[in-house]
Design an enzyme around this catalytic site. Structure first.
Site, mmCIF file in Angstrom:
data_model
loop_
_atom_site.group_PDB
_atom_site.id
_atom_site.type_symbol
_atom_site.label_atom_id
_atom_site.label_comp_id
_atom_site.label_asym_id
_atom_site.label_seq_id
_atom_site.Cartn_x
_atom_site.Cartn_y
_atom_site.Cartn_z
ATOM 1 N N TYR A 97 0.851 -1.186 0.000
ATOM 2 C CA TYR A 97 0.000 0.000 0.000
ATOM 3 C C TYR A 97 0.886 1.235 0.000
ATOM 4 C CZ TYR A 97 -4.281 2.558 0.133
ATOM 5 O OH TYR A 97 -5.305 3.394 -0.232
ATOM 6 N N ARG A 161 -9.248 10.254 -8.222
ATOM 7 C CA ARG A 161 -8.426 11.033 -7.278
ATOM 8 C C ARG A 161 -7.629 10.052 -6.428
ATOM 9 N NH1 ARG A 161 -9.968 12.978 -1.685
ATOM 10 N NH2 ARG A 161 -9.071 10.915 -1.521
ATOM 11 N N LYS A 179 -5.964 -2.035 -0.679
ATOM 12 C CA LYS A 179 -6.834 -1.898 0.490
ATOM 13 C C LYS A 179 -7.316 -3.260 0.977
ATOM 14 C CE LYS A 179 -7.546 2.619 1.260
ATOM 15 N NZ LYS A 179 -7.614 3.340 2.534
ATOM 16 N N GLU A 250 -13.802 4.395 -2.586
ATOM 17 C CA GLU A 250 -12.394 4.765 -2.384
ATOM 18 C C GLU A 250 -11.881 5.657 -3.513
ATOM 19 O OE1 GLU A 250 -8.779 4.847 -0.397
ATOM 20 O OE2 GLU A 250 -10.622 3.870 0.274
ATOM 21 N N ASP A 251 -11.287 6.785 -3.147
ATOM 22 C CA ASP A 251 -10.549 7.653 -4.074
ATOM 23 C C ASP A 251 -11.367 8.111 -5.269
ATOM 24 O OD1 ASP A 251 -8.450 7.559 -2.372
ATOM 25 O OD2 ASP A 251 -7.078 6.478 -3.684
ATOM 26 N N ASP A 273 -13.999 5.525 2.803
ATOM 27 C CA ASP A 273 -12.794 5.567 3.626
ATOM 28 C C ASP A 273 -12.155 6.946 3.629
ATOM 29 O OD1 ASP A 273 -10.861 4.308 5.311
ATOM 30 O OD2 ASP A 273 -9.473 4.327 3.628
ATOM 31 N N ASP A 274 -12.225 7.672 2.507
ATOM 32 C CA ASP A 274 -11.602 8.998 2.445
ATOM 33 C C ASP A 274 -12.295 9.982 3.375
ATOM 34 O OD1 ASP A 274 -9.783 8.307 0.234
ATOM 35 O OD2 ASP A 274 -11.639 8.122 -0.897
ATOM 36 N N ASN A 420 -0.811 11.917 1.321
ATOM 37 C CA ASN A 420 -0.127 10.777 0.722
ATOM 38 C C ASN A 420 0.101 11.042 -0.759
ATOM 39 O OD1 ASN A 420 0.412 8.548 2.510
ATOM 40 N ND2 ASN A 420 -1.788 8.370 2.823
#
Length: 594
Positions: A97, A161, A179, A250-251, A273-274, A420
């Site tokens: 990750y 993203r 993940k 996610e993202d 999660d973000d 990150n």
């Protein structure tokens, strides 16, 4: 009756998965599979396999080469892969990750053929022009997996993203894959029942549209109407095929991240999660920092740098914590937060049209004052805590860190550079220590090395506000208790439970998170608290866990107020439910029922 005897909550090790033993496959099995003479004659134990695999890993010349090697290993010998990961988690987690997964995503189309054998199915790639065929796609997936391995958990991205790297299109598939590996490693979800998905909805990144090796569809992203219609078809298809599946978004880009969560959070078992995960893990670190900062919670002044989905999600959870835990009225709690974006401090009278998610925190008490950058904002706000989700490398420079130290001489400054990957981090742990006279309370989004204070033997461990502390136990708790939906109070209970997992030694050394080596232990505790909260709110659907929690309440409270507690009986059964790789050939045979 233990969870092991139940269909809905049985340990993952009982699922039927083809044997992946490699050189450990016994002679008699080789004969039965007509492999005699087709493989070397040596029969090894798992320990010997580990030794060879780890030596190969160490010999790789770069982290990307290690990533490729580990991906191939996971797709050819699942048991060996997870034995290696769990034994060397601190070393391997940054490879599978962040930060290495960022580079892997950027180069995904170039390395894809070398990540797995051609026959391996490692997730779903759903193009925009194929969403009307979602049922066929799902049936193709069903046909590719063994009986009993239908997915329980999925991570979905559209690659718009990725980390702090922007729009990577289909290349973002590395994120769901990574993940889900952490779901398994940290919380013991069954790896054969984890499904990574990328929505290949195009990309606005010209680099990939012009790359002859890019493997995604070559078109610009759809407008909002087409995007939501397409994602709706995918999610409806998934939940119709797998009614109990837990979905992690996610993202996605910021507007779509908020939009999808708002659209689906009360319709299906889902989580972003973000927004929620980042908020939860940073809240846990913030709770720990408040205990050490030397200033009361109500006197904190928190300055956020970056106002995307993650930043606003984090801040809203901190506000909820101050309201619930410290009894601060909501308007007063909200007023403890300031945001800086690319145009300076966000105010209601700044003269621009604010995105919807920024309006809640827009200041209306600034009069005619407008701060155009972080340096001006520091002088205006005089923050006690500085939290970065800006993806601006070195945004917390020497001047900013030194000034934070000067402003907090009577307390310890809280510095959280959370962006990150490492190339986007606002500062390093070493810089934060140097420029605050080693007084900083620190948590980062990416891993940094330990720091030894010059002239001493005192080595400090940086806190990493890594979402792997929270999303895996949330997924485990969701799989076991099967709540109708995931509420903010369940996420809050997760944060409190995580902050309570610190050992006495970790607290004494000023650490804000438990050591990564204890991740499975802490995941079990956090998942147990999540399950208790789901039952307390009347939303859990699995009767086994409802009965277990009811018979073993965590406290005398029966209200839905989150407290992050759990009973030892529930913790014991959660721990028993966690999947682990087999320790012997015989155990693997038994687990696969062959």
């Amino acid at each position: 009756m233990s969870p092991a005897a139940k269909t809905s909550s049985s340990p993952a090790s009982e699922s039927k998965k083809p044997l992946s033993m490699g050189t450990a496959l016994p002679y008699e099995t080789r004969t039965a599979l007509h492999l005699k003479g087709l493989v070397p004659s040596g029969v090894e134990d798992f320990s010997t396999q580990e030794t060879r695999a780890y030596a190969q890993l160490k010999n790789k010349g770069s982290d990307l080469e290690k990533y490729i090697f580990l991906s191939w290993l996971r797709n050819t010998n699942l048991n060996l892969f997870y034995r290696l990961v769990l034994k060397h988690l601190k070393e391997i987690a940054p490879i599978i990750y962040t930060p290495t997964v960022g580079q892997a995503c950027q180069e995904f189309s170039h390395i894809y053929p070398f990540l797995a054998p051609p026959s391996a199915v490692d997730g779903l790639y759903i193009p925009l022009n194929e969403v009307d065929s979602i049922d066929e796609i799902i049936e193709n997936y069903r046909a590719s997996i063994p009986e009993g391995c239908e997915p329980e958990t999925t991570v979905i991205t559209d690659g718009s993203r990725i980390l702090g790297l922007g729009d990577l299109g289909m290349n973002g598939m590395g994120i769901p894959v990574g993940k889900l590996q952490l779901y398994v490693a940290a919380a013991g979800l069954d790896p054969t029942r984890c499904l990574p998905i990328v929505l290949d909805f195009g990309t606005d990144n010209a680099k990939y549209l012009e790359d002859p090796l890019y493997l995604g569809i070559r078109q610009r992203r759809p407008d909002d109407k087409e995007f939501y219609e397409a994602t709706g078809k995918v999610i409806n298809g998934l939940t119709a095929a797998f009614p109990n599946i837990f979905i992690q978004f996610e993202d996605f880009n910021t507007p779509h991240a908020f939009g999808l969560l708002e659209q689906w959070r009360n319709k299906t078992l889902c989580f972003n999660d973000d927004i929620q995960g980042t908020g939860s893990v940073i809240l846990a670190g913030f709770i720990s920092a408040l205990k050490l900062a030397g200033i009361p919670a109500q006197d904190q002044r928190v300055l956020f740098v970056g106002a995307g989905s993650a930043g606003v999600g984090v801040a809203k959870q901190l506000v909820d914590y101050l309201v619930i835990e410290h009894g601060i009225p909501e308007p007063q709690a909200k007023a403890m937060f300031w945001f800086v974006d690319s145009r300076g401090i966000i105010t209601a009278n700044r003269g621009d049209t604010l995105a919807d998610h920024k309006v809640y925190f827009a200041r209306s008490d600034n009069g005619d004052t407008q701060c155009k950058d972080l340096e001006e904002a520091i002088e205006y706000v005089k923050p006690t805590a500085l939290i970065g989700l800006s993806t601006i490398y070195k945004a917390f420079n020497e001047k900013i860190l030194t000034r934070m130290n000067e402003l907090n001489r009577q307390a310890r400054p809280i510095i959280f550079p959370l962006s990150n990957p490492k190339t986007k981090a606002e500062c390093t742990f070493e810089e934060a220590m140097q420029y605050t006279d080693n007084r900083v309370l620190f948590a980062s989004g990416t891993a940094f090395p330990e720091y030894t204070i010059p002239g001493t033997d005192d080595t400090r461990v940086p806190g990493q506000g890594n979402n792997m502390y929270v999303f895996p136990p949330i997924g485990l708790g969701a799989k076991l208790a099967r709540p109708i939906r995931i509420t903010d109070s369940m996420i809050f209970a997760v944060s409190k439970a995580l902050s309570n997992t610190l050992s006495g030694d970790e607290i004494a050394r000023g650490e804000l998170y438990p050591r990564i080596e204890r991740i499975r232990e802490t995941s079990a505790q956090v998942a147990a608290a999540f399950i208790h909260q789901a039952v307390r709110e009347g939303l859990a659907q699995d009767q086994y866990w409802i009965d277990l929690v009811t018979a073993n309440p965590a406290s005398s409270s029966t209200s839905a107020t989150p407290d992050g507690t759990y009973s030892h009986s529930v913790l014991e059964q959660v721990t028993r439910s966690m999947w682990a790789p087999a320790e012997s050939v015989q155990q693997l045979f038994a687990a696969t029922k062959l």
